[in-house]
Scaffold this motif. Structure first.
Motif, mmCIF file in Angstrom:
data_model
loop_
_atom_site.group_PDB
_atom_site.id
_atom_site.type_symbol
_atom_site.label_atom_id
_atom_site.label_comp_id
_atom_site.label_asym_id
_atom_site.label_seq_id
_atom_site.Cartn_x
_atom_site.Cartn_y
_atom_site.Cartn_z
ATOM 1 N N ARG A 1 16.426 29.052 -4.324
ATOM 2 C CA ARG A 1 17.815 29.410 -4.589
ATOM 3 C C ARG A 1 17.927 30.893 -4.959
ATOM 4 N NH1 ARG A 1 22.953 28.405 -4.142
ATOM 5 N NH2 ARG A 1 24.201 29.339 -5.760
ATOM 6 N N LEU B 1 17.646 33.087 -1.993
ATOM 7 C CA LEU B 1 18.879 32.995 -1.204
ATOM 8 C C LEU B 1 19.961 33.883 -1.811
ATOM 9 C CD1 LEU B 1 20.455 31.475 1.034
ATOM 10 C CD2 LEU B 1 21.061 29.803 -0.695
ATOM 11 N N ALA C 1 30.894 38.154 -0.002
ATOM 12 C CA ALA C 1 30.755 36.725 0.273
ATOM 13 C C ALA C 1 29.970 36.052 -0.841
ATOM 14 C CB ALA C 1 30.054 36.508 1.609
ATOM 15 N N SER D 1 31.217 33.173 -3.599
ATOM 16 C CA SER D 1 30.533 31.914 -3.852
ATOM 17 C C SER D 1 30.091 31.801 -5.306
ATOM 18 C CB SER D 1 29.305 31.792 -2.950
ATOM 19 O OG SER D 1 29.696 31.857 -1.609
ATOM 20 N N TRP E 1 41.117 35.919 -7.094
ATOM 21 C CA TRP E 1 40.643 37.270 -6.821
ATOM 22 C C TRP E 1 41.452 38.293 -7.612
ATOM 23 C CZ3 TRP E 1 36.485 38.912 -3.870
ATOM 24 C CH2 TRP E 1 35.799 37.891 -3.202
ATOM 25 N N LEU E 2 42.707 37.989 -7.856
ATOM 26 C CA LEU E 2 43.540 38.876 -8.666
ATOM 27 C C LEU E 2 44.127 38.060 -9.813
ATOM 28 C CD1 LEU E 2 45.601 40.736 -5.910
ATOM 29 C CD2 LEU E 2 43.716 41.672 -7.248
ATOM 30 N N SER F 1 38.477 34.337 -11.930
ATOM 31 C CA SER F 1 37.552 34.719 -10.851
ATOM 32 C C SER F 1 37.668 33.695 -9.729
ATOM 33 C CB SER F 1 36.113 34.737 -11.371
ATOM 34 O OG SER F 1 35.708 33.423 -11.663
ATOM 35 N N PRO F 2 37.196 34.059 -8.535
ATOM 36 C CA PRO F 2 37.194 33.078 -7.444
ATOM 37 C C PRO F 2 36.401 31.829 -7.831
ATOM 38 C CG PRO F 2 36.689 35.248 -6.605
ATOM 39 C CD PRO F 2 36.702 35.369 -8.095
ATOM 40 N N ALA F 3 35.350 32.032 -8.625
ATOM 41 C CA ALA F 3 34.549 30.882 -9.033
ATOM 42 C C ALA F 3 35.393 29.913 -9.862
ATOM 43 C CB ALA F 3 33.337 31.354 -9.835
ATOM 44 N N LEU G 1 37.613 27.949 -7.618
ATOM 45 C CA LEU G 1 36.870 26.904 -6.918
ATOM 46 C C LEU G 1 36.622 25.714 -7.838
ATOM 47 C CD1 LEU G 1 34.314 29.052 -4.915
ATOM 48 C CD2 LEU G 1 36.096 27.568 -3.985
ATOM 49 N N PHE H 1 36.140 36.293 7.266
ATOM 50 C CA PHE H 1 35.347 35.245 6.651
ATOM 51 C C PHE H 1 34.360 35.836 5.668
ATOM 52 C CE2 PHE H 1 35.974 33.147 10.973
ATOM 53 C CZ PHE H 1 37.196 32.648 10.573
ATOM 54 N N SER H 2 34.168 35.131 4.560
ATOM 55 C CA SER H 2 33.151 35.624 3.638
ATOM 56 C C SER H 2 31.882 34.810 3.851
ATOM 57 C CB SER H 2 33.629 35.589 2.196
ATOM 58 O OG SER H 2 33.777 34.307 1.736
ATOM 59 N N LEU H 3 31.275 35.039 5.004
ATOM 60 C CA LEU H 3 30.013 34.388 5.343
ATOM 61 C C LEU H 3 28.934 35.457 5.427
ATOM 62 C CD1 LEU H 3 31.356 32.130 8.209
ATOM 63 C CD2 LEU H 3 30.665 31.386 5.939
ATOM 64 N N ALA I 1 24.490 26.332 1.019
ATOM 65 C CA ALA I 1 23.760 26.254 -0.246
ATOM 66 C C ALA I 1 24.208 27.361 -1.186
ATOM 67 C CB ALA I 1 22.255 26.355 0.001
ATOM 68 N N LEU I 2 24.465 28.523 -0.620
ATOM 69 C CA LEU I 2 24.899 29.654 -1.436
ATOM 70 C C LEU I 2 26.194 29.304 -2.166
ATOM 71 C CD1 LEU I 2 24.262 32.637 -2.081
ATOM 72 C CD2 LEU I 2 25.864 33.244 -0.279
ATOM 73 N N ALA I 3 27.095 28.658 -1.424
ATOM 74 C CA ALA I 3 28.385 28.333 -2.014
ATOM 75 C C ALA I 3 28.284 27.130 -2.946
ATOM 76 C CB ALA I 3 29.405 28.061 -0.914
ATOM 77 N N GLY J 1 25.519 25.647 -4.306
ATOM 78 C CA GLY J 1 24.428 25.585 -5.268
ATOM 79 C C GLY J 1 23.217 24.892 -4.677
ATOM 80 N N LYS K 1 32.568 24.850 3.553
ATOM 81 C CA LYS K 1 32.113 25.400 2.281
ATOM 82 C C LYS K 1 33.077 25.006 1.169
ATOM 83 C CE LYS K 1 31.413 29.843 1.768
ATOM 84 N NZ LYS K 1 31.463 31.271 2.141
#
Lengths: 318, 515, 327
Positions: free
Chosen positions: A171, A174, A185, A189, B64-65, B83-85, B88, B99-101, B112-114, B116, B156
């Protein structure tokens, strides 16, 4: 048997050459791994040369003062990490030009160590010698090269597969890669991008500091001004040559070491084929040649892209 | 789609956001006391032109804002997003237009990044199957087409347990056939009890998908939660919505008068691009004086490289580009092409140079060793006047101009060259409605005396301006459609999706084939 | 302490020298020229590396070239021509050193920061080889270094100070460079390429050629800087001939915010500072590397200053943001 005498001598030579080669690559390898970790997270740190020197001086001074190898290595790692912290503050927090900030760190490192180390010039200190690994060190040729080395050389050899695995399968790896490839990005996340970048830069600094300590404690024990002699820059070139992969950096580093060993061997044999200054310049010239090769070959270049966000400032509010 | 008593899943009240001044009344009020309710099971369309404040609003909803004032409630409970987190965690997921990829990572790694944990292709495949979004978890994002990337973004958000899905301009990167798939997926996801928001400035695209519409204009909500009207054929009164969006009468876009095309100006023969496989190949066509020829395609089908080659910026691997019989390349024939590239701020202008200097960028011929600031300033002033560019003068820096004004300046500069060919790439991307109509008018005007080649991702724009529309698919011209044919839009759409035209083709080499 | 330095008769000329006289100043003035040049020719980041290379190698290479002229061609040349030929050789030497990395950069995209940095070590090794070996002064009692150059090639000095012909030359060159970049078509193209390589491609400029020309020109300027140090100050090739000159050039260019006309001022400032440091160094018996630390700290300070300035700008810009940018 005549073959025994003949072959034995040759093998002996080969073994000691191999040992020198692996040993000579250690500082470059540690610094290159550190730079790979930092760059994979998106931070370009051209301060390697300065961090090597700071680590070398701190390690030597702590070793001379306490005689404790662990304290000496700890001091070296801390010195490197602290220097990297300065760069991280400028690069990650303030977002200034990372090239300039790295150059400033290299300057500062070279200058500070010159000033602070003037009383340690030629002073006796701690020496970290080889730690042969029991049975393995007796293997022909390979035993000498791989299993009769100082501690930090083992670290340099082991770190490549460990880092490689960490990037691919954990992790943390990553997250680090995501910060270097697409910081916004990663942030979206929930990754604390700036914290990761700080951490990676400091980790890289600590490794460079250890690389410096290897130079002043094991390779050429003692302190002298500018003892890293450009190995920091060679490490940066190695990162590009290795296309940001630890295992390839290991190969590049060993190549560099082999070249250095060959130079010693020529010198001791008094070979007049190539002038001495040419031999001493060879590692630098060869590094340039390798860089050129990587750029010229389309096939190599296809796999050699730097992290997409390398050197780019990231701020959550845009 | 919902009964009037259902409480909203998310409700916003009096949200305001100001940029540029920390205290007081300075700066720009991007959102002014905006109210909005989002309901489970409902697809909500948020309409507004560029700069109306849609993105600001959605950035506040997705963390984001932070709003300057106002409140949000999630299922009745107060909600503060830092925060965006945090958004979510609250179940609000946003799919941005960009896209935020992480392109260098695989589908599974991005998930997995998104979500966990360490990357796990098997779990990723199961997830994709559970939500009915087809994706190969082992492929790298860089290899995916736009529709697949969008699915990954949605996946995601779903993996993170999003109950409110916000999609910013979701159709702008898709081929018409992919839009249908997207809407079907969104309908299914809404049916499972989620709220879906589509942000768009393209009216016709919401017709089939939305249950409710809100309209934002200059930071204010001018219409809120309008329900679909079953009595109307499309479900919506398009003219009324359009009026709400713009707030003023638009200059009508009259169809270009069809003239008899003149001699062939641009000849493209057997053009193949660089790369293995080539980014584009076997491109043949001609454009005549007085004709507008359009090349459309979904992003990533080779039109970027093709345009750069036609404009002389890149060398082709084989084939030829000729204007009036003279070859076009990096060193030759640049004065024959008036070229407006897509990248306004990096390629067509240098942001840190003045307009006067930027004017000399593409008009420096071989006129001696010195460059004349004065001539540049004169010509820049003329360009500013010609297309009514809002700028402080020739000494203004290019970066100080808004997108629309900069585009008009570039267009004026290129038109002043009076070149036989005008090449325009994505001329109206990101511009507001008024600037779009002005740019279109300038292109129509240019088509009276020159050959015009328009490269765009927007089939409506192509059909509005051009006589013939060629569709680029996977680097090849899949077909050429007569823009005056009644089913032109459908055929272009099918070609863009790689389905074939389903009708008689005009033929690829039909020189001067307008009517 | 500074006051004492001024009053002490032995040091009486120090402040004066600090202001204008130190040859570093002119070395810097040239250095900046080459730096800004390189910055204009390539993109900002890589330009720094280019300049760095130009600084050190160019300085050394050209110094060697002009030294060669002075040492070995002096008998065959009329004395009047000797100085111009030595200067020209210096410039040519600098340009030649710059050519290989420039070509590698322009044709293959080889990172010139690295290639030039690595070549620096090669240049230093080669120079050491010469003054420890074939060029060593036989009468030098084993001290590494060449013999002193004939006085015919020394740059004339003014007013009994160490200010030599290089200073006016450097200031004149700053003006000439400014004119070249601001007023000629080539300069315009170099600026466009520096700011946006994509725009240069759009405009159909020959980017590779401009890059090579700019880097060679900057190499020639750096060559003049090194030659000035050799013919104006040290009069022999020895250890530490150009040490610090390259880094100083970067600091100066940055302090001048890449404005050619501001560079003489910035060079003067740094020159004065370095002279002060020089005095301190002697007083406190610090090693020569102290200057590097000072330059590093100064560069960090300048970066901090840039951050503060940029952030003020950002705030102002945010205040002016138009509605069209917000949505």
């Amino acid at each position: 048997m005549s073959a025994d005498v003949f072959g034995g001598l040759d093998l002996q030579n080969l073994a000691s050459l191999g040992q020198i080669a692996v040993k000579s690559s250690t500082a470059v390898l540690l610094a290159a791994y550190g730079e790979i970790v930092a760059e994979r997270a998106g931070v370009l740190n051209l301060g390697l040369e300065g961090m090597l020197l700071l680590g070398a001086l701190a390690g030597f001074a702590a070793g001379a003062a306490t005689g404790d190898p662990l304290l000496a290595l700890g001091a070296a790692a801390c010195a490197g990490a602290l220097a990297a912290l300065l760069h991280a503050f400028f690069a990650v927090t303030l977002g200034v030009n990372q090239v300039l900030s790295g150059l400033a760190l290299s300057l500062l490192g070279a200058g500070l160590t010159g000033v602070l180390g003037r009383d340690l010039l030629g002073a006796p200190g701690l020496v970290l010698g080889s730690l042969p690994i029991a049975a393995l060190a007796d293997l022909p040729v390979l035993g000498q090269a791989l299993f009769n080395q100082p501690l930090l050389t083992y670290l340099a050899l082991l770190l490549a597969p460990v880092l490689s695995w960490a990037f691919a399968s954990t992790r943390l790896g990553l997250v680090v890669r995501a910060c270097g490839e697409n910081a916004s990005a990663a942030y979206a996340s929930g990754v604390p991008v700036r914290l990761v970048r700080f951490g990676c830069t400091c980790f890289g600094g600590a490794l460079a500091g250890l690389g410096g300590a290897f130079l002043s404690l094991s390779y050429t024990p003692g302190w002298k001004e500018g003892l890293s002699a450009g190995q920091g820059w060679i490490a940066i070139a190695m990162v590009i040559f290795a296309t940001w992969r630890p295992l390839r950096a290991l190969c590049g580093g060993l190549l560099f070491g082999a070249l250095t060993a060959a130079q010693f061997s020529f010198q001791t044999q008094g070979a007049e084929l190539v002038p001495v200054w040419g031999l001493r310049a060879a590692p630098y010239l060869l590094t340039i040649a390798v860089l050129t090769l990587v750029q010229a070959s389309a096939r190599l270049r296809r796999y050699s892209g730097p992290p997409a966000n390398l050197g780019r400032f990231f701020h959550p509010e845009g | 789609m919902r009964s009037s008593e259902t409480p909203p899943l998310l409700s916003c009240h009096g949200l305001s956001k100001r940029f540029g001044a920390s205290v007081g009344a300075g700066g720009v009020l991007a959102n002014d006391a905006v109210d909005l309710d989002l309901y489970a099971g409902c697809i909500h369309a948020l309409l507004g032109e560029n700069g109306a404040g849609k993105s600001t609003l959605m950035s506040m909803l997705s963390g984001w804002l932070t709003p300057d004032s106002g409140e949000m409630r999630l299922s009745g409970a107060p909600l503060v997003l830092r925060s965006p987190a945090a958004a979510l965690r609250a179940g609000i997921g946003m799919v941005h237009q960009r896209f935020s990829l992480v392109e260098a990572l695989s589908v599974a790694e991005n998930l997995a990044l998104a979500a966990g944990g360490a990357p796990d292709p098997k779990a990723a495949a199961e997830l994709a199957q559970r939500f009915g979004l087809a994706l190969d978890p082992r492929r790298r994002v860089a290899e995916l087409c736009m529709g697949e990337r969008q699915r990954l973004e949605i996946l995601k958000m779903l993996a993170l347990g999003a109950r409110i899905l916000i999609l910013d301009e979701p159709t702008s990167v898709l081929a018409p056939s992919e839009i249908g798939t997207l809407y079907a997926n969104l309908r299914r996801l809404a049916g499972e009890g989620r709220a879906v928001v589509l942000i768009t400035h393209k009216l016709p695209e919401i017709a089939g998908a939305a249950d409710e519409v809100s309209v934002l204009r200059r930071g204010r909500m001018v219409a809120r939660n309008l329900p679909r009207d079953p009595a109307l054929p499309d479900g919506w009164n398009m003219a009324a919505l359009s009026g709400l969006m713009v707030g003023r009468e638009l200059p009508g876009e009259s169809a270009a008068p069809r003239r008899k095309p003149g001699e062939a100006v641009l000849r493209v023969r057997g053009l193949c691009g660089q790369g293995q496989p080539p980014v584009f190949s076997d491109i043949d066509f001609e454009v005549a004086r007085g004709e507008t020829f359009a090349i459309v395609g979904v992003a990533g089908n080779g039109q970027e490289a093709l345009t750069a080659t036609l404009g002389g910026m890149e060398r082709p691997a084989s084939g030829s580009v000729e204007v009036l019989g003279r070859p076009i390349g990096p060193r030759t024939g640049r004065d024959l092409v008036a070229y407006v590239p897509e990248d306004r701020h990096g390629a067509a202008t240098v942001p840190d140079l003045t307009l006067a200097e930027n004017l000399l960028l593409s008009t420096t011929g071989s006129r001696g060793a010195f460059f004349s600031r004065r001539a540049g300033a004169r010509a820049a002033a003329a360009a500013i006047k010609a297309l009514d560019v809002t700028a402080s003068g020739p000494e203004a820096l290019a970066r100080e101009l808004s997108g629309g004004n900069l585009q008009k300046f570039i267009l004026a500069r290129e038109l002043a060259k009076a070149a036989p060919l005008l090449l325009v790439e994505q001329p109206t991307q990101g511009l507001d409605v008024l600037a779009v109509s002005e740019v279109h008018a300038a292109i129509r005007h240019a088509a009276e005396s020159a050959a015009v080649l328009l490269v765009t991702g927007d089939p409506l724009e192509a059909l509005a301006l051009a006589g013939r529309v060629a569709v680029l698919f996977r680097g090849r011209i899949a077909g050429v459609v007569d823009a005056t044919a009644p089913d032109a839009f459908d055929r272009v759409g099918r070609l863009m999706a790689g389905l074939g035209a389903g009708g008689p083709d005009m033929g690829l080499a039909a020189a001067g084939g307008g009517h | 302490m500074p006051l004492r330095l001024v009053l002490e008769p032995r040091q009486a000329t120090a402040p004066l020298r600090a202001l204008i006289s130190l040859a570093t100043t002119l070395g810097l003035a040239w250095a900046f020229g080459s730096l800004v040049f390189a910055l204009a020719g390539a993109d900002g980041v890589s330009g720094i590396g280019a300049a760095w290379r130009a600084m050190l190698q160019g300085a050394l290479g050209s110094a060697l070239a002009s030294c060669w002229v002075a040492l070995f061609m002096a008998p065959g040349l009329p004395p009047r021509l000797l100085l111009p030929v030595a200067l020209a050789a210096g410039a040519a030497g600098g340009a030649a050193w710059a050519f290989a990395p420039a070509l590698l950069k322009a044709r293959l995209g080889v990172n010139e920061i690295l290639s030039t940095l690595l070549l620096n070590y090669v240049a230093v090794l080669f120079m050491e080889h010469l003054y420890y070996g074939p060029w060593r002064d036989p009468a030098g009692l084993g001290f590494p270094g060449t013999a002193e150059l004939p006085e015919a090639v020394w740059l004339p000095t003014f007013f009994e100070t160490r200010v030599h012909l290089g200073l006016p030359l450097a200031i004149a060159l700053a003006g000439a460079l400014w004119w070249l970049l601001a007023r000629t078509r080539w300069g315009f193209r170099a600026r466009v390429l520096g700011l946006s390589p994509k725009a240069a491609a759009y405009a159909g400029f020959r980017s590779a050629r401009i890059t090579v020309t700019a880097m060679c020109l900057s190499g020639a300027l750096a060559g003049l800087a090194g030659t000035g140090e050799l013919l104006g100050v040290q009069h022999r090739v020895q250890d530490g001939l150009a040490s610090g000159l390259g880094f100083a050039g970067i600091v100066v260019a940055f302090l001048a915010r890449l404005n050619l006309l501001a560079v003489p001022l910035a060079a003067l400032f740094l020159g004065a500072l370095l002279v002060g440091a020089d005095q301190l160094q002697t007083e406190l018996r610090l090693p020569g590397t102290a200057v590097l630390a000072l330059e590093g700290a100064l560069l960090f300070g300048a970066l901090l200053g840039e951050f503060l300035a940029a952030n003020r700008l950002r705030l102002v810009r945010r205040g002016r943001k138009e509605p069209g940018h917000v949505g």
